[in-house]
Motif scaffolding. Structure first.
Motif, short mmCIF file in Angstrom:
data_model
loop_
_atom_site.label_atom_id
_atom_site.label_comp_id
_atom_site.label_asym_id
_atom_site.label_seq_id
_atom_site.Cartn_x
_atom_site.Cartn_y
_atom_site.Cartn_z
N LEU A 181 84.13 24.06 70.34
CA LEU A 181 83.53 24.04 71.67
C LEU A 181 84.12 25.11 72.59
O LEU A 181 84.65 24.81 73.65
CB LEU A 181 83.67 22.65 72.29
N TRP A 182 84.03 26.36 72.17
CA TRP A 182 84.33 27.43 73.12
C TRP A 182 83.07 27.69 73.94
O TRP A 182 81.98 27.22 73.61
CB TRP A 182 84.83 28.67 72.39
N SER A 183 83.21 28.43 75.03
CA SER A 183 82.11 28.55 75.98
C SER A 183 80.86 29.16 75.37
O SER A 183 79.75 28.86 75.80
CB SER A 183 82.56 29.37 77.20
N GLY A 184 81.00 30.02 74.35
CA GLY A 184 79.85 30.63 73.72
C GLY A 184 78.97 29.65 72.99
O GLY A 184 77.81 29.96 72.67
N ASN A 185 79.50 28.47 72.69
CA ASN A 185 78.71 27.45 71.99
C ASN A 185 78.15 26.40 72.94
O ASN A 185 77.64 25.37 72.50
CB ASN A 185 79.54 26.81 70.88
N VAL A 186 78.29 26.67 74.24
CA VAL A 186 77.60 25.88 75.26
C VAL A 186 76.45 26.74 75.76
O VAL A 186 76.66 27.78 76.37
CB VAL A 186 78.54 25.51 76.43
N HIS A 187 75.24 26.34 75.45
CA HIS A 187 74.04 27.12 75.76
C HIS A 187 73.40 26.57 77.02
O HIS A 187 72.81 25.49 77.01
CB HIS A 187 73.06 27.07 74.59
N TRP A 188 73.55 27.32 78.13
CA TRP A 188 72.95 26.90 79.39
C TRP A 188 71.46 27.23 79.32
O TRP A 188 71.06 28.37 79.09
CB TRP A 188 73.61 27.61 80.56
N ALA A 189 70.63 26.21 79.52
CA ALA A 189 69.21 26.34 79.22
C ALA A 189 68.35 26.31 80.48
O ALA A 189 68.78 25.88 81.56
CB ALA A 189 68.79 25.21 78.28
N ALA A 190 67.11 26.77 80.30
CA ALA A 190 66.16 26.83 81.41
C ALA A 190 65.79 25.44 81.93
O ALA A 190 65.30 25.32 83.05
CB ALA A 190 64.91 27.58 80.96
N ASP A 191 66.02 24.41 81.12
CA ASP A 191 65.69 23.05 81.56
C ASP A 191 66.77 22.45 82.46
O ASP A 191 66.71 21.28 82.83
CB ASP A 191 65.43 22.14 80.36
#
Length: 276
Positions: free
Chosen positions: A184-194
């Motif tokens: 769970l580094w920040s690159g594996n948190v996908h901020w999405a359009a929803d």
């Protein structure tokens, strides 16, 4: 197979366009206007491990994960998730949902997801999931000791430095095994359009929940203070958890040292010395 051929094989639809997203990841347009994300793993079993991880992490009230469209051998097809900007509100929701994910639990520390292989991977490094009832013993052997040895073998860390790292006192509050994303580094948190934060590229296993939070802090995360505050409100963390962050960060730092070299080895040694 090419990415287009893989998409057709896994979805049954004709591929009409391919766009590389980075590395061995492509977005493939399908006939009729549908799209799919196609990934190729080099390590045997890695695609199956990712499928098992994504399905295991998809718990009610947890962070959303991409739907799996198909998997065969080294190829994997997933639903696309439109990117969007991180926001304080999305960060707070992510903190609460991450707490719900961890609370879903695991059979044991080190346990793989149901249907997932024991020999999995974290990024480009091997990761063996060995179940244990004792977190400290498991973490010392399978997350610190193993990767310190791999870093030495890679020439990134000296034997003396490895002994320093392996000599840290491994201890954390007695809590049941949490259901971890595992990478769970920040690159594996996908901020999405929803307006939500989605989890991608997991290396899921049973572990201590502080490990996910420490890894999230390692390379920076948008609105991390909001994430942690919302998490702590939903599932209060044990006293002294901030002091244990360097302990939990030893695992990802050693993985990076084995893969990417000396700079990360120095960070791991510094983290170990801060714990003494």
């Amino acid at each position: 197979m090419t990415p287009a051929e893989a998409a057709e094989h896994l979805t049954g639809a004709k591929a009409v366009g391919v766009r590389q997203l980075g590395g061995a990841v492509w977005e493939v347009g399908l006939a009729g206007g549908d799209r799919v994300v196609v990934k190729r793993h080099d390590e045997p079993g890695a695609a199956r491990a990712e499928v098992a991880s994504l399905r295991w992490l998809a718990v009610p009230d947890g962070p959303p994960t991409p739907g799996v469209r198909g998997q065969d051998g080294r190829w994997l097809a997933l639903d696309p998730v439109e990117p969007g900007p991180p926001s304080p509100r999305a960060a707070e929701e992510f903190g609460r949902r991450l707490a719900a994910l961890h609370a879903a639990g695991a059979p044991a520390f080190g346990a793989p997801p149901p249907g997932g292989p024991a020999d999995a991977s974290i990024g480009l490094a091997p990761m063996r999931n060995v179940a244990s009832g004792d977190w400290a013993e498991w973490f010392a052997e399978h997350r610190i000791g193993r990767y310190a040895r791999l870093a030495v073998d890679a020439g990134a860390m000296t034997a003396t430095e490895a002994r320093t790292v392996e000599g840290v006192r491994v201890a954390a509050p007695d809590e049941p095994p949490a259901r971890l994303h595992g990478d769970l580094w920040s690159g594996n948190v996908h901020w999405a359009a929803d307006g939500r934060a989605w989890l991608i590229d997991p290396a899921a296993h049973g572990g201590h929940r502080e490990s996910d939070l420490a890894m999230l802090a390692l390379f920076g995360c948008p609105h991390l203070d909001r994430v942690l505050a919302a998490y702590d409100e939903a599932a209060p963390l044990a006293a002294g958890w901030r002091d244990r962050v360097p302990l939990h960060q030893l695992f990802p730092l050693l993985v990076h040292a084995a893969l990417f070299g000396r700079g990360y080895a120095r960070q791991a040694v510094a983290a170990a010395r801060s714990l003494r």
